[in-house]
Design an enzyme around this catalytic site. Structure first.
Site, mmCIF file in Angstrom:
data_model
loop_
_atom_site.group_PDB
_atom_site.id
_atom_site.type_symbol
_atom_site.label_atom_id
_atom_site.label_comp_id
_atom_site.label_asym_id
_atom_site.label_seq_id
_atom_site.Cartn_x
_atom_site.Cartn_y
_atom_site.Cartn_z
ATOM 1 N N CYS A 71 -36.823 0.211 14.510
ATOM 2 C CA CYS A 71 -34.636 0.731 13.990
ATOM 3 C C CYS A 71 -35.556 0.481 12.097
ATOM 4 O O CYS A 71 -34.705 0.457 11.825
ATOM 5 C CB CYS A 71 -33.959 -0.416 13.518
ATOM 6 S SG CYS A 71 -33.635 -0.525 15.652
ATOM 7 N N LYS B 177 -31.936 -14.264 17.401
ATOM 8 C CA LYS B 177 -33.245 -14.783 15.801
ATOM 9 C C LYS B 177 -33.544 -15.968 16.132
ATOM 10 O O LYS B 177 -34.562 -16.549 14.604
ATOM 11 C CB LYS B 177 -32.849 -13.527 15.318
ATOM 12 C CG LYS B 177 -33.284 -12.340 15.485
ATOM 13 C CD LYS B 177 -33.209 -11.206 14.445
ATOM 14 C CE LYS B 177 -32.667 -9.833 14.793
ATOM 15 N NZ LYS B 177 -33.954 -8.748 15.678
ATOM 16 N N GLN C 37 -32.817 -11.008 9.455
ATOM 17 C CA GLN C 37 -34.671 -12.167 9.826
ATOM 18 C C GLN C 37 -34.703 -12.961 8.832
ATOM 19 O O GLN C 37 -35.799 -13.605 8.728
ATOM 20 C CB GLN C 37 -35.659 -10.826 9.401
ATOM 21 C CG GLN C 37 -35.608 -9.371 10.202
ATOM 22 C CD GLN C 37 -36.253 -10.056 11.679
ATOM 23 O OE1 GLN C 37 -36.651 -10.713 11.996
ATOM 24 N NE2 GLN C 37 -35.521 -9.287 12.583
ATOM 25 N N HIS D 275 -32.611 -1.816 7.806
ATOM 26 C CA HIS D 275 -32.291 -1.917 9.156
ATOM 27 C C HIS D 275 -31.358 -0.504 9.654
ATOM 28 O O HIS D 275 -30.733 -0.517 8.432
ATOM 29 C CB HIS D 275 -32.377 -2.509 9.735
ATOM 30 C CG HIS D 275 -32.329 -2.891 11.489
ATOM 31 N ND1 HIS D 275 -31.155 -2.120 12.308
ATOM 32 C CD2 HIS D 275 -33.111 -3.483 12.956
ATOM 33 C CE1 HIS D 275 -31.659 -2.329 12.715
ATOM 34 N NE2 HIS D 275 -32.700 -3.280 13.626
ATOM 35 N N ASP E 110 -27.458 -8.118 4.217
ATOM 36 C CA ASP E 110 -28.468 -8.185 6.104
ATOM 37 C C ASP E 110 -29.494 -9.608 6.001
ATOM 38 O O ASP E 110 -30.497 -9.647 5.838
ATOM 39 C CB ASP E 110 -28.822 -7.002 6.718
ATOM 40 C CG ASP E 110 -29.039 -7.079 7.908
ATOM 41 O OD1 ASP E 110 -29.372 -7.819 8.507
ATOM 42 O OD2 ASP E 110 -29.492 -6.077 8.229
#
Ligand code: C6P
Length: 420
Positions: free
Chosen positions: A376, A238, A215, A135, A212
């Site tokens: 993104c 999220k 998600q 991302h 990261d």
């Protein structure tokens, strides 16, 4: 991945009470353009259950004051709520509270590392190793850092099925690599990356590893010790929490020795005319009045996920993802990106010659919310040879009937665009 055998909402997660779960999310009861909302955009931001909304409401209605400052009752209660929330987040990922920094979200967490650890440790000629599926939030901060430090950014390739070319990783990783930064789950391809292996190899090469988790954390039990990385970044919004709150986990020995980032109140032990002494962890990295209500909501969101059970959520989503891949795969002219296995329910696709933005606009007229664009992920889009994809992303409250509604709405798009 198991394949569903019927179009009902019954799945192998038999004890998963989907109706009760849906009833916990007030927004799911609304209509959009006269149709029941079919919310398939949770990868951008999830919806919120009553318990989170009520926790924020109760915080403001009953105990709000600034934290760490006052000796009065409300400030003490607010401080307890804020620091209690940190304990919930830390415990959830197998970390100590002092190693959890509250931030606005994944983007801020990664920038914090780039501007503190990065500024102190990355020098001319050093190499930063990313992947082509990162991302922008896990790419641009490193590009800025590399530009300032004279370092070089390298990228691990991505296979057509969405998996990382691990041989490329082995080839690019060297004693010049100072940092490996990789997404746990891709927000375009849905692929789950082998982050424990990546972190282990980074450590063996003497590099620091940042994951990261934007998600991943919403969908799976994250244990930062088992992953073996040095930093883990994720966003509350999220995973059922309010916007504007997230967390950076860092290994204590790294956090202790990094310079502070933003200066101001809260992050100091002492200020003199000739300088200052930074506060101990974790407050050293939390300058100014923090998002107290957001932290309270974040903790409640985690409690909700824990009560529901991440294993059961995972089983439900796995079944739903298989159903969605089958249903969308059966639509002639529709191309799905990403792997069939080792993935979450973030499903990017293109449909005939219809531009993703047109598709999203038409689906919206039927109450079906999906995302369209580059997500993104512009370098990944270039790699895939497209400018945009449509993306349906699933979460714990979605059902097979909603996948059917998506497929029906695609039928409308086909009619409008004359797709045979
Ligand atoms: N992706 C989407 O895909 P923030 O905005 O800071 O909460 O999260 C940034 C971010 C970082 N990494 C990954 C893998 C992400 O997916 C995201 C956010 C959203 O729709 C918005 S672009």
């Amino acid at each position: 991945m198991e394949t569903p055998d019927s179009t009902s909402d019954h799945t192998p997660a038999a004890d998963y009470d989907i109706e009760r779960i849906r009833a916990d999310f007030p927004i799911l009861g609304r209509l959009v353009h006269g149709f029941p909302l079919v919310y398939l955009d949770s990868a951008a931001s999830s919806q919120k259950p009553y318990s989170v909304i009520q926790a924020v409401d109760a915080y403001y209605s009953e105990i709000h004051a600034n934290v760490h400052r006052g000796a009065h009752e409300l400030s003490i209660r607010a401080t307890e709520a804020y620091e209690g929330a940190r304990e919930v987040v830390a415990d959830h990922i197998g970390a100590a509270p002092a190693e959890v920094i509250f931030v606005r979200g994944t983007t801020e967490a990664i920038n914090l590392v780039a501007w503190t650890w990065g500024a102190a440790h990355v020098a001319e000629g050093d190499e930063i190793l990313l992947t082509k599926m990162e991302h922008h939030s896990n790419m641009v901060p490193w590009q800025i850092l590399a530009g300032r430090a004279g370092a070089v950014v390298k990228y691990v390739d991505v296979r057509p099925d969405g998996s990382l070319v691990m041989e490329d990783y082995d080839r690019l990783l060297s004693d010049r690599t100072c940092l490996v930064a990789v997404t746990h789950v891709s927000n375009t391809l849905g692929v789950v990356n082998p982050v424990a292996e990546i972190a282990r190899k980074a450590r063996e090469a003497g590099a620091v590893c940042l994951v990261d988790g934007a998600q991943a954390a919403p969908h799976m039990q994250v244990d930062v010790q088992a992953i073996g990385c040095d930093f883990y970044a994720f966003s509350g919004h999220k995973m059922l929490a309010p916007t504007g709150i997230g967390a950076l986990w860092g290994r204590r020995e790294l956090l202790e020795h990094m310079p502070p980032w933003q200066g101001g109140g809260e992050m100091i032990s002492e200020v003199r005319l000739d300088g200052f002494t930074a506060a101990p962890l974790p407050h050293k990295y939390e300058a100014g009045t923090p998002n107290i209500a957001g932290a309270v909501g974040f903790a409640e969101a985690i409690r909700y996920l824990q009560r529901t059970g991440l294993e059961r959520i995972h089983a439900w989503e796995r079944d739903l993802t298989a159903y969605a891949l089958d249903s969308l795969g059966a639509v002639e002219g529709l191309e799905i990106y990403g792997p069939k296995e080792d993935r979450v329910g973030v499903i990017s696709f293109r449909y005939a010659d219809i531009h993703a933005h047109d598709l999203a606009t038409i689906l919206d007229q039927k109450g079906v919310a999906i995302r369209a664009g580059h997500h993104c992920n512009q370098p990944l889009m270039n790699h895939l040879g497209v400018d945009a994809t449509a993306r349906a992303s699933l979460y714990l409250y979605n059902t097979r009937s909603e996948i059917d509604a998506l497929v029906d709405a695609l039928g409308l798009a086909a009619k409008l665009f004359g797709v045979a």
